[in-house]
Design a protein around this motif. Structure first.
Motif, short mmCIF file in Angstrom:
data_model
loop_
_atom_site.label_atom_id
_atom_site.label_comp_id
_atom_site.label_asym_id
_atom_site.label_seq_id
_atom_site.Cartn_x
_atom_site.Cartn_y
_atom_site.Cartn_z
N LEU A 56 -1.57 -1.24 -4.08
CA LEU A 56 -2.69 -0.32 -3.90
C LEU A 56 -2.14 1.07 -3.64
O LEU A 56 -1.40 1.28 -2.67
N ILE A 65 0.85 -1.20 0.00
CA ILE A 65 0.00 0.00 0.00
C ILE A 65 0.88 1.24 0.00
O ILE A 65 1.79 1.37 0.82
N ILE A 114 0.59 5.36 0.27
CA ILE A 114 -0.19 6.58 0.49
C ILE A 114 0.53 7.69 -0.28
O ILE A 114 1.63 8.08 0.08
N ILE A 140 -3.14 4.85 -2.78
CA ILE A 140 -4.20 5.70 -2.26
C ILE A 140 -3.73 7.15 -2.34
O ILE A 140 -2.81 7.55 -1.64
N ALA A 187 -2.90 6.35 -9.30
CA ALA A 187 -3.64 6.18 -8.04
C ALA A 187 -4.87 5.30 -8.27
O ALA A 187 -5.63 5.50 -9.23
N ASP A 188 -5.06 4.33 -7.38
CA ASP A 188 -6.26 3.47 -7.45
C ASP A 188 -7.45 4.14 -6.80
O ASP A 188 -8.59 3.99 -7.24
N LEU A 189 -7.18 4.87 -5.71
CA LEU A 189 -8.22 5.60 -4.99
C LEU A 189 -7.72 7.03 -4.80
O LEU A 189 -6.56 7.24 -4.47
N VAL A 247 -10.99 1.76 4.00
CA VAL A 247 -9.77 1.04 3.65
C VAL A 247 -9.75 -0.34 4.32
O VAL A 247 -9.34 -1.33 3.70
#
Length: 290
Positions: free
Chosen positions: A244, A165, A167, A246, A180-182, A229
């Motif tokens: 992932l 993950i 950020i 974010i 970015a996935d989210l 999340v």
């Protein structure tokens, strides 16, 4: 004896991993032909050498010898030796970029485009990736991040879920990260940029953190973000997702998004996830709001 095999895509970070393991006290051998693995293990056991932690780096440089890997690993199992496989992966675009920056040739693309070599290698490594105990995607990782992840796996014995993950903290005025996935927009939170004494600071400093976190809208959003999340991670893991990203953005990526990004990072880290945080735009100077 603790026995670890490090393999994966060329350029994904295996050499960095070997160096990290050496720093952690492991005896490391890089690019050992897979067919020699059983003989190597028997040798260090029979000679009663003080090698209780061993790492072998196996990669595509072995050419056709790579096909012997599973035969050798089966022999180890039958002989009573346990092992773990750590597979290093990376997005194709990032691998191409790394090869171009270092001006090195891909081992399977001597007379072809780098991308063609990567595609060949990915096809060859499909089976070993599927059988790996850990998959570490280094697309967004720095060398220090790789060391932290390996430390969590082999020293802290954390429950690694094969989901890396990241950020990614950014400023909308510098563009939304395309990978970015989210993406979460925190520009609804009061902006410390308009407080003169806070303007030069960043979200890494306590004064900004206190300002941003004093508002109920901030704490409520953070609680809901954590819940989302927590819900998504096991589902992404179940579907085999390895990376992932974010994205958390405010106007300039310096104040509000940094505070929220750091808070989410700490929460995920404390929950046992493999997570890193990157502040893409924190040092960019602009006259517009942050």
């Amino acid at each position: 004896m603790e026995f670890i095999i490090v393999t994966g895509m060329s350029g994904a970070g295996k050499s960095t991993a070997i160096n990290c393991f050496e720093d952690m006290g492991y005896y490391c051998v890089d690019n050992l032909p897979p067919m020699l693995i059983p003989n190597f293990v028997s040798l260090i056991v029979d000679k009663k050498q003080q090698y209780d932690k061993v790492v072998l780096g196996i990669d595509i440089r072995g050419g056709i010898l790579f096909d012997d890997l599973f035969t050798s690993l089966k022999e180890l199992k039958l002989a009573g030796y346990e092992y773990k496989i750590i597979f290093f992966d990376c997005a194709d675009e990032e691998l191409v970029k790394r090869y171009k920056e270092t001006r090195r040739l891909h081992p399977l693309a001597r007379n072809e485009r780098i991308q063609e070599g990567i595609e060949k290698e990915r096809a060859i490594l499909t089976e070993v990736k599927d059988k790996s105990d850990y998959i570490i995607d280094t697309t967004h990782l720095l060398a220090k991040d790789v060391k932290d992840v390996l430390h969590d796996i082999v020293i802290e014995k954390n429950d690694f879920k094969n989901l890396m993950i990241t950020i990614l903290v950014f400023g909308f005025k510098y563009g939304v990260p395309i990978d970015a996935d989210l993406v979460f927009d925190v520009r609804f939170i009061p902006n410390p940029y308009y407080i003169p004494e806070l303007r030069p600071l960043t979200g890494n400093e306590k004064e900004i953190q206190d300002y941003v976190m004093q508002y109920e809208v901030t704490t409520t959003f953070l609680d809901k973000l954590k819940d989302m999340v927590d819900f998504l991670i096991p589902h992404y893991t179940k579907e085999g997702k390895n990376q992932l990203v974010i994205g958390i953005g405010c106007t300039g990526g310096k104040h509000r998004s940094v505070v929220l990004g750091n808070a989410l990072y700490q929460y995920l880290k404390n929950s046992g996830n493999a997570v890193t945080v990157q502040h893409r735009d924190i040092d960019k100077d602009s006259k517009r709001g942050k």
